[in-house]
Scaffold this motif. Structure first.
Motif, PDB file in Angstrom:
ATOM      1  N   THR A  75       0.848  -1.204   0.000  1.00  0.00           N
ATOM      2  CA  THR A  75       0.000   0.000   0.000  1.00  0.00           C
ATOM      3  C   THR A  75       0.877   1.246   0.000  1.00  0.00           C
ATOM      4  O   THR A  75       0.678   2.171  -0.802  1.00  0.00           O
ATOM      5  CB  THR A  75      -0.915  -0.023   1.245  1.00  0.00           C
ATOM      6  OG1 THR A  75      -1.651  -1.253   1.222  1.00  0.00           O
ATOM      7  CG2 THR A  75      -1.858   1.152   1.272  1.00  0.00           C
ATOM      8  N   ASP A 175       2.136  -4.929  -8.887  1.00  0.00           N
ATOM      9  CA  ASP A 175       1.765  -5.254  -7.507  1.00  0.00           C
ATOM     10  C   ASP A 175       1.891  -6.776  -7.356  1.00  0.00           C
ATOM     11  O   ASP A 175       1.119  -7.534  -7.942  1.00  0.00           O
ATOM     12  CB  ASP A 175       0.307  -4.771  -7.310  1.00  0.00           C
ATOM     13  CG  ASP A 175      -0.357  -5.321  -6.062  1.00  0.00           C
ATOM     14  OD1 ASP A 175       0.229  -6.150  -5.361  1.00  0.00           O
ATOM     15  OD2 ASP A 175      -1.512  -4.901  -5.785  1.00  0.00           O
ATOM     16  N   THR A 198       5.138  -7.142  -0.558  1.00  0.00           N
ATOM     17  CA  THR A 198       4.804  -7.101   0.861  1.00  0.00           C
ATOM     18  C   THR A 198       5.357  -8.366   1.507  1.00  0.00           C
ATOM     19  O   THR A 198       5.355  -9.435   0.892  1.00  0.00           O
ATOM     20  CB  THR A 198       3.277  -6.919   1.048  1.00  0.00           C
ATOM     21  OG1 THR A 198       3.027  -6.359   2.327  1.00  0.00           O
ATOM     22  CG2 THR A 198       2.476  -8.196   0.897  1.00  0.00           C
ATOM     23  N   LYS A 201       2.716 -11.932   3.123  1.00  0.00           N
ATOM     24  CA  LYS A 201       1.845 -12.899   2.428  1.00  0.00           C
ATOM     25  C   LYS A 201       2.718 -14.072   1.966  1.00  0.00           C
ATOM     26  O   LYS A 201       3.248 -14.785   2.810  1.00  0.00           O
ATOM     27  CB  LYS A 201       1.096 -12.212   1.295  1.00  0.00           C
ATOM     28  CG  LYS A 201       0.140 -11.116   1.806  1.00  0.00           C
ATOM     29  CD  LYS A 201      -0.626 -10.499   0.664  1.00  0.00           C
ATOM     30  CE  LYS A 201      -1.305  -9.204   1.046  1.00  0.00           C
ATOM     31  NZ  LYS A 201      -2.682  -9.367   1.479  1.00  0.00           N
TER      32      LYS A 201
HETATM   33  C1  LIG Z   1      -3.544  -7.557  -4.677  1.00  0.00           C
HETATM   34  C2  LIG Z   1      -3.173  -6.808  -3.424  1.00  0.00           C
HETATM   35  N1  LIG Z   1      -2.578  -5.616  -3.527  1.00  0.00           N
HETATM   36  C3  LIG Z   1      -2.208  -4.909  -2.443  1.00  0.00           C
HETATM   37  C4  LIG Z   1      -2.415  -5.397  -1.175  1.00  0.00           C
HETATM   38  C5  LIG Z   1      -1.993  -4.566  -0.004  1.00  0.00           C
HETATM   39  O1  LIG Z   1      -0.949  -5.166   0.696  1.00  0.00           O
HETATM   40  P1  LIG Z   1      -0.482  -4.548   2.106  1.00  0.00           P
HETATM   41  O2  LIG Z   1      -1.733  -4.523   2.969  1.00  0.00           O
HETATM   42  O3  LIG Z   1       0.529  -5.491   2.638  1.00  0.00           O
HETATM   43  O4  LIG Z   1       0.024  -3.189   1.879  1.00  0.00           O
HETATM   44  C6  LIG Z   1      -3.047  -6.633  -1.014  1.00  0.00           C
HETATM   45  C7  LIG Z   1      -3.342  -7.154   0.336  1.00  0.00           C
HETATM   46  O5  LIG Z   1      -4.377  -7.693   0.605  1.00  0.00           O
HETATM   47  C8  LIG Z   1      -3.418  -7.360  -2.165  1.00  0.00           C
HETATM   48  O6  LIG Z   1      -3.998  -8.562  -2.066  1.00  0.00           O
END
Ligand SMILES: Cc1ncc(COP(=O)(O)O)c(C=O)c1O
Length: 380
Positions: A75, A175, A198, A201
């Motif tokens: 994010t 992403d 990130t 996950k």
């Molecule tokens: C496709 C996608 N993009 C972005 C994010 C955001 O990740 P983070 O909350 O670690 O910043 C997520 C998390 O659910 C995601 O599934």
């Protein structure tokens, strides 16, 4: 009642072996700040941080560890690029599957004159590279897209779209939330200028640590969104232009980085292909089992091709939210229900506004756990 965790699309659990220990050891034995302390303990932590950058650069096919920047997660990383790059009059393309981590900052920028356009997907969440190319204009500056859908697991062809970006001189922003640690990603081969990742996950690390890898080309144009102390060039009131300090103001999440270091070592030792293979075997087992349930629609791709281990279910004769609630309350099965922060993806897939019940596997899940789910679905 024993618990079954099928919400790995949200965050992975359990974390990789060694993550919790590495973090606890750091906190107990000296979580000294790097770039700010001239003593042995701080140098040791700095060394581990550098190793973490090296592991990430290797995993994602970047030439230099200096291209790796730490942030709290995708994010923040996407905000960095969307707000640090785009200006009034710029045009960007996204796909119909994007998460709000892309869409919300873009909507903010739209109010400042940035124009975005959505490349439509098919009912399985797949986007065609030729459809992307058709929408490119002379004002188009970047293509921003996820690699794998957090709603239905569809994997989009980033290599082909990266080639289109190269041909038209566009920045390519990816992403990797649902693909990092599962699918191979090579920044150079796929012409990616900005790879947001990130740690919590598929990379099997702790929450609150992630970052991005950036190409030299984009780095020259990107303005750092956050400014402040870096522990370097402290006599200047201007932000340093050196990497990665340019984007790393303030104290880094060192326990997070050290935890991520442990999980990246685990992934390297285990091999992400092996992890992906196990997750896909679990996915196949679930998809095969679901064929006996005509009242449950599998949303997105029906087979194993071009997908990750994220399966979305739409109950035809029951309320999805109620079904997820019952799965947890009566069978101890943890899933995620709703729109998964991706309302636009649900519109693309025809599951808006009701959303879906999402099952997302880790390699630690078992076939027996899926049997419990299938039995529970039968009873429901
Ligand atoms: C496709 C996608 N993009 C972005 C994010 C955001 O990740 P983070 O909350 O670690 O910043 C997520 C998390 O659910 C995601 O599934």
């Amino acid at each position: 009642m024993s618990k079954i965790y099928f919400d790995n699309g949200s965050t992975s659990y359990p974390k990789a072996p060694g993550v919790a220990k590495a973090m606890a050891e750091l906190l107990e034995q000296g979580a000294f700040n790097i770039n700010r302390g001239n003593y042995e303990g701080a140098y040791e932590v700095a060394e581990r941080v550098l190793e973490t950058r090296e592991l990430l650069a290797k995993m994602f096919g970047a030439e230099r560890s200096k291209q790796v920047v730490f942030t709290p997660g995708i994010t923040h990383s996407l905000n960095y690029v969307i707000k640090g790059l785009l200006k009034a009059g710029d045009h960007v393309l996204v796909t119909g599957m994007e998460h709000n981590a892309v869409m919300r900052p873009l909507c903010q920028m739209e109010k400042l004159g940035v124009v975005y356009e959505v490349v439509p997907t098919d009912m399985e969440g797949m986007v065609k590279a030729s459809d992307v190319e058709k929408l490119i204009r002379k004002e188009t500056k970047a293509i921003i897209m996820l690699h794998a859908s957090n709603v239905c697991g569809t994997v989009v062809p980033i290599e082909e779209i990266g080639a289109i970006c190269k041909k038209h001189g566009l920045y390519f922003v990816v992403d990797s939330a649902q693909s990092a640690g599962t699918l191979p990603i090579n920044m150079k081969e796929s012409n990616i200028d900005f790879l947001a990742f990130t740690g919590h996950k598929g990379l099997l690390g702790p929450q609150g640590i992630g970052g991005f890898l950036i190409s030299d080309r984009l780095n020259q144009e990107l303005v750092p969104l956050i400014a402040g102390g870096t522990g370097s060039i402290s006599d200047s009131l201007e932000m340093p232009d050196t990497m990665p300090d340019k984007y790393e103001s303030g104290t880094l999440n060192l326990p997070g980085i050290i935890g991520l270091h442990a999980s990246l070592e685990y992934l390297e030792k285990t091999g992400i292909e092996k992890i992906h293979q196990k997750k896909m075997e679990l996915t196949k087992y679930l998809l095969d089992g679901l064929k006996k349930y005509p009242d449950i629609r599998v949303v997105g791709r029906q087979g194993l091709e071009d997908r990750v281990a994220v399966v979305s279910l739409d109950f035809q004769n029951a309320d999805n939210a109620m079904a997820a609630f019952q799965l947890e309350a009566e069978y101890g099965i943890m899933t995620r229900v709703g729109l998964h922060c991706a309302p636009m993806a649900h519109k693309s897939l025809g599951t808006y506004p009701q959303g879906t019940v999402r099952v997302a596997f880790s390699a630690d899940n078992t076939f027996e756990e899926i049997d419990v789910l299938l039995r529970a679905l039968k009873e429901l």
